[in-house]
Scaffold this motif. Structure first.
Motif, PDB file in Angstrom:
ATOM      1  N   UNK A   2       6.659 -80.427  -0.192  1.00 38.53           N
ATOM      2  CA  UNK A   2       8.074 -80.679  -0.440  1.00 38.53           C
ATOM      3  C   UNK A   2       8.284 -81.556  -1.659  1.00 38.53           C
ATOM      4  N   UNK A   3       9.401 -81.328  -2.306  1.00 38.15           N
ATOM      5  CA  UNK A   3       9.887 -82.187  -3.376  1.00 38.15           C
ATOM      6  C   UNK A   3      10.808 -83.185  -2.693  1.00 38.15           C
ATOM      7  N   UNK A   4      10.684 -84.463  -3.017  1.00 38.37           N
ATOM      8  CA  UNK A   4      11.439 -85.496  -2.307  1.00 38.37           C
ATOM      9  C   UNK A   4      12.399 -86.207  -3.254  1.00 38.37           C
ATOM     10  N   UNK A   5      13.672 -86.211  -2.849  1.00 39.42           N
ATOM     11  CA  UNK A   5      14.743 -86.830  -3.625  1.00 39.42           C
ATOM     12  C   UNK A   5      15.325 -87.979  -2.819  1.00 39.42           C
ATOM     13  N   UNK A   6      15.448 -89.146  -3.444  1.00 37.02           N
ATOM     14  CA  UNK A   6      16.056 -90.302  -2.794  1.00 37.02           C
ATOM     15  C   UNK A   6      17.288 -90.741  -3.566  1.00 37.02           C
ATOM     16  N   UNK A   7      18.320 -91.088  -2.842  1.00 43.41           N
ATOM     17  CA  UNK A   7      19.591 -91.534  -3.400  1.00 43.41           C
ATOM     18  C   UNK A   7      19.747 -93.008  -3.051  1.00 43.41           C
ATOM     19  N   UNK A  79       9.011 -96.636  -2.004  1.00 43.87           N
ATOM     20  CA  UNK A  79       9.815 -95.453  -2.304  1.00 43.87           C
ATOM     21  C   UNK A  79       9.292 -94.713  -3.536  1.00 43.87           C
ATOM     22  N   UNK A  80       8.585 -95.419  -4.416  1.00 40.58           N
ATOM     23  CA  UNK A  80       7.998 -94.756  -5.584  1.00 40.58           C
ATOM     24  C   UNK A  80       6.913 -93.770  -5.164  1.00 40.58           C
ATOM     25  N   UNK A  97      16.050-101.226  -8.886  1.00 44.09           N
ATOM     26  CA  UNK A  97      14.961-100.294  -8.582  1.00 44.09           C
ATOM     27  C   UNK A  97      13.830-100.428  -9.598  1.00 44.09           C
ATOM     28  N   UNK A  98      14.188-100.495 -10.873  1.00 47.50           N
ATOM     29  CA  UNK A  98      13.171-100.605 -11.920  1.00 47.50           C
ATOM     30  C   UNK A  98      12.400-101.920 -11.828  1.00 47.50           C
ATOM     31  N   UNK A  99      13.046-102.952 -11.339  1.00 48.77           N
ATOM     32  CA  UNK A  99      12.362-104.238 -11.176  1.00 48.77           C
ATOM     33  C   UNK A  99      11.212-104.131 -10.171  1.00 48.77           C
ATOM     34  N   UNK A 103       4.428 -99.340 -11.854  1.00 43.21           N
ATOM     35  CA  UNK A 103       3.853 -99.081 -13.169  1.00 43.21           C
ATOM     36  C   UNK A 103       4.936 -98.523 -14.082  1.00 43.21           C
ATOM     37  N   UNK A 104       4.724 -98.637 -15.368  1.00 44.52           N
ATOM     38  CA  UNK A 104       5.695 -98.127 -16.338  1.00 44.52           C
ATOM     39  C   UNK A 104       5.896 -96.619 -16.203  1.00 44.52           C
ATOM     40  N   UNK A 105       4.837 -95.786 -16.061  1.00 48.12           N
ATOM     41  CA  UNK A 105       5.074 -94.343 -15.937  1.00 48.12           C
ATOM     42  C   UNK A 105       5.979 -93.984 -14.749  1.00 48.12           C
ATOM     43  N   UNK A 106       5.891 -94.737 -13.674  1.00 49.88           N
ATOM     44  CA  UNK A 106       6.713 -94.427 -12.509  1.00 49.88           C
ATOM     45  C   UNK A 106       8.189 -94.715 -12.751  1.00 49.88           C
ATOM     46  N   UNK A 107       8.501 -95.494 -13.760  1.00 49.45           N
ATOM     47  CA  UNK A 107       9.895 -95.777 -14.072  1.00 49.45           C
ATOM     48  C   UNK A 107      10.643 -94.495 -14.436  1.00 49.45           C
TER      49      UNK A 107
END
Length: 165
Positions: A2-7, A79-80, A97-99, A103-107
């Protein structure tokens, strides 16, 4: 797989759960519900375990959706790893969220929800928080969520293919 989308919004009782309910509905209609999983959370944890805001739930029910299953959750670093795409409702949510990005790539997983809204513009790309307003604000947010979700669902097959590569 599955592809997972979080809001993600602030308290996970208005905007992100409304988007969660609408996205699940649109995925069923598009025949993608067996390939895409949806979750929602808030960057603040004070509503964890609570149901949806009664005004948000009423607007969804009036529009034919079922808001009854929602329980608020809190966004964490996990959640990442658990989601492919993380959609923020506003820039403050995105910054929070970014805080937590490990890792940078996961941003790159974090995007603005209204990035998919055909009516959004560079200076109008947030879903406004209807918490302090009346029913009209919740109805406006629902209309914004519906058109954004329609566009997102149309793009998901391509996004899922890209993620597999």
């Amino acid at each position: 797989m599955s592809y997972r989308v979080a809001l993600v919004c602030l308290g996970n009782i208005c905007r992100s759960p409304m988007a969660h309910v609408v996205l699940e509905d649109r995925l069923v209609r598009a025949g993608l519900d067996d390939r895409v999983q949806v979750a929602s959370s808030g960057t603040g944890g004070w509503h964890a375990g609570d149901g949806m805001d009664r005004r948000a739930a009423a607007v969804l029910r009036d529009a034919g959706y079922d808001p009854s299953r929602h329980r608020a959750r809190t966004f964490t670093i996990d959640w990442y790893a658990e989601n492919d795409l993380l959609l923020a409702m506003d820039h403050t949510n995105r910054a929070d969220m970014l805080a937590l990005a490990p890792t940078v790539p996961q941003m790159s997983q974090v995007r603005m929800f209204r990035e998919f809204d055909p009516e959004a513009s560079g200076d109008d790309d947030e879903v406004p928080d209807p918490w302090y307003g009346g029913s009209d604000g919740f109805r406006d947010v629902l209309a914004m969520i519906e058109r954004t979700t329609d566009r997102l669902v149309s793009l998901l097959p391509e996004m899922m293919d890209s993620a597999r590569r």
